[in-house]
Design an enzyme around this catalytic site. Structure first.
Site, short mmCIF file in Angstrom:
data_model
loop_
_atom_site.label_atom_id
_atom_site.label_comp_id
_atom_site.label_asym_id
_atom_site.label_seq_id
_atom_site.Cartn_x
_atom_site.Cartn_y
_atom_site.Cartn_z
N LYS A 51 -5.04 6.32 4.22
CA LYS A 51 -4.70 5.64 2.96
C LYS A 51 -5.24 4.21 2.97
O LYS A 51 -5.80 3.73 1.98
CB LYS A 51 -3.18 5.65 2.75
CG LYS A 51 -2.64 7.05 2.43
CD LYS A 51 -1.11 7.13 2.51
CE LYS A 51 -0.66 8.59 2.33
NZ LYS A 51 0.79 8.77 2.41
N GLN A 95 6.02 5.77 4.04
CA GLN A 95 5.56 7.05 4.58
C GLN A 95 6.75 7.89 5.02
O GLN A 95 7.65 7.40 5.70
CB GLN A 95 4.59 6.80 5.74
CG GLN A 95 3.94 8.06 6.29
CD GLN A 95 3.02 8.76 5.29
OE1 GLN A 95 2.45 8.15 4.40
NE2 GLN A 95 2.90 10.07 5.42
N ASP A 118 3.87 6.66 -5.14
CA ASP A 118 4.05 8.06 -4.74
C ASP A 118 4.70 8.88 -5.86
O ASP A 118 4.66 10.11 -5.84
CB ASP A 118 5.00 8.14 -3.53
CG ASP A 118 4.28 8.28 -2.19
OD1 ASP A 118 3.16 8.81 -2.17
OD2 ASP A 118 4.87 7.86 -1.18
N1 GUN Z 1 4.54 12.44 3.91
C1 GUN Z 1 3.84 13.56 3.64
N2 GUN Z 1 3.24 13.46 2.44
C2 GUN Z 1 3.56 12.25 1.95
C3 GUN Z 1 3.22 11.57 0.75
O1 GUN Z 1 2.52 12.05 -0.12
N3 GUN Z 1 3.74 10.32 0.62
C4 GUN Z 1 4.54 9.77 1.56
N4 GUN Z 1 5.01 8.55 1.32
N5 GUN Z 1 4.87 10.37 2.67
C5 GUN Z 1 4.37 11.62 2.86
#
Ligand code: GUN
Length: 284
Positions: A51, A95, A118
Site C-alpha cells: 500500500k 490494518q 477502507d
Molecule cells: N486486512 C485484510 N484486508 C484488509 C483491508 O482491505 N484493509 C485493512 N485495513 N485490513 C485488511
C-alpha cells in the site's frame, strides 16, 4: 482469457498520479494517507508495504505508524483521535486483523467516516446498503472494475459469491446486485456448494480456502474472480481459492493469484484516498 489485474491497476494508478499533480497545482498540497499497523504479522506487513509503495507511486504522501502488539485499545483510539483532528490527514487505514485484546469494531467506528478509505466504518457500510453516495470498500470496488475491464455485461446474469465476510463477500454481493445481477451468497454451511457454483455466470470466490473451487464446480464459459490469498501447502507459493490450472480451461475469463484482485484492491485504496482528499479540499 486471463484477467490482468496488474495491468488495470497500473492504468488506474497512472490516471490518479495525473489527478494528484493537478490537485496539487490547484490546492497547494497532496493527499496524505496514514496506515496504522499493529504487530508484525508477515501477511499484514507485506500488505502494508504494498500500500505504501503504491501511494508513493501515485504521489500520495504516506506514513506507516507501526506499533507493538502490546498497544492498548485506549492508546490506539488516542492515535486515531489525533489523526481525525489533523487537518493535513486525508485517509486513515488501520490494518486488520488487530490483536485479540482490541475490539476491532470499536477502532473502526472511531475513524472519521470521511477519512475512512477502507469504507469499513458503520456509516459507510450503511450508506452502501442504502445506496447513498459513499466511499466504497476497496476489494469489492476493484472486482466490479475487473468485470467491466473484462467486458462482462453484469446485468441479468447469475452471480454467485462464495464467502460472506464484511470486507468482501457481503459488499461485493451488494455491488453486483446494484449492477442488476441475480445474486446468491454461498458460504461454509451451504449444502451442495458445487450445485450452487455451477449456476454462476459470474463466480466470485472469497472464502480463504486453498483450491476450494475445482474445475467441475464451474459452469463452462463462466467468469471467475478469485479473491483468495493462501499459501500453497505443496509449493509454499501464493495461491487462490480456485484451482486455477484446471479452471482456466473451463472459464471464459479468470483472475490469477497473484496478479488479479490483489493489485486492484490497492489501486482502489489509492482512488479512495484521492477522492477523500478531493472532497475535503473542495468541501463537497
Ligand atoms: N486486512 C485484510 N484486508 C484488509 C483491508 O482491505 N484493509 C485493512 N485495513 N485490513 C485488511
Amino acid at each position: 482469457m486471463i484477467i490482468n489485474g496488474k495491468e488495470l491497476s497500473k492504468s488506474i494508478k497512472e490516471g490518479l498520479a495525473e489527478r494528484v499533480v493537478a490537485l496539487e497545482k490547484e490546492h497547494g498540497r497532496t493527499p496524505n494517507l496514514i496506515v496504522v499497523l499493529v504487530g508484525d504479522d508477515p501477511g499484514s506487513v507485506s500488505y502494508v508495504t504494498g500500500k505504501a509503495k503504491a501511494a508513493t507511486e501515485v504521489g500520495i504522501r504516506n506514513t506507516t505508524l507501526r506499533r507493538d502488539v502490546s498497544i492498548t485499545q485506549e492508546e490506539l483510539l488516542d492515535i486515531i483521535a489525533e489523526l481525525n483532528n489533523d487537518a493535513d490527514v486525508d485517509g486513515i487505514l488501520v490494518q486488520l486483523p488487530l490483536p485479540k485484546h482490541i475490539d476491532e469494531q470499536k477502532v473502526i467506528a472511531a475513524i472519521s467516516p470521511e477519512k475512512d478509505v477502507d469504507a469499513f466504518h458503520p456509516l459507510n457500510v450503511a450508506s452502501l446498503w442504502l445506496k447513498q453516495p459513499c466511499i466504497l470498500p476497496c476489494t469489492p470496488k476493484g472486482i466490479i472494475k475487473l468485470l467491466k475491464f473484462a467486458g462482462v455485461d453484469i446485468a441479468g446474469k447469475e452471480a454467485v459469491v462464495v464467502g460472506r465476510s464484511n470486507i468482501v463477500g457481503q459488499p461485493v454481493a451488494k455491488l453486483l446486485l446494484e449492477e442488476n445481477a441475480t445474486v446468491t451468497v454461498a458460504h461454509s454451511k451451504t449444502v451442495n456448494l458445487a450445485e450452487v457454483t455451477r449456476r454462476a455466470d459470474i463466480l466470485v470466490v472469497a472464502i480463504g480456502r486453498e483450491r476450494l473451487v475445482t474445475a467441475d464446480m464451474i459452469k463452462p464459459g463462466a467468469v471467475v474472480i478469485d479473491v483468495g490469498v493462501n499459501r500453497d501447502s505443496r509449493t509454499g507459493k501464493l495461491c487462490g481459492d480456485v484451482d486455477f490450472e484446471a479452471a482456466q480451461h473451463v472459464a471464459s475469463a479468470i483472475t490469477p493469484v497473484p496478479g488479479g484482485v490483489g493489485p486492484m484492491t490497492i489501486a482502489c485504496l489509492m482512488e479512495n484516498t484521492v477522492e477523500a482528499f478531493e472532497k475535503r479540499v473542495t468541501n463537497k
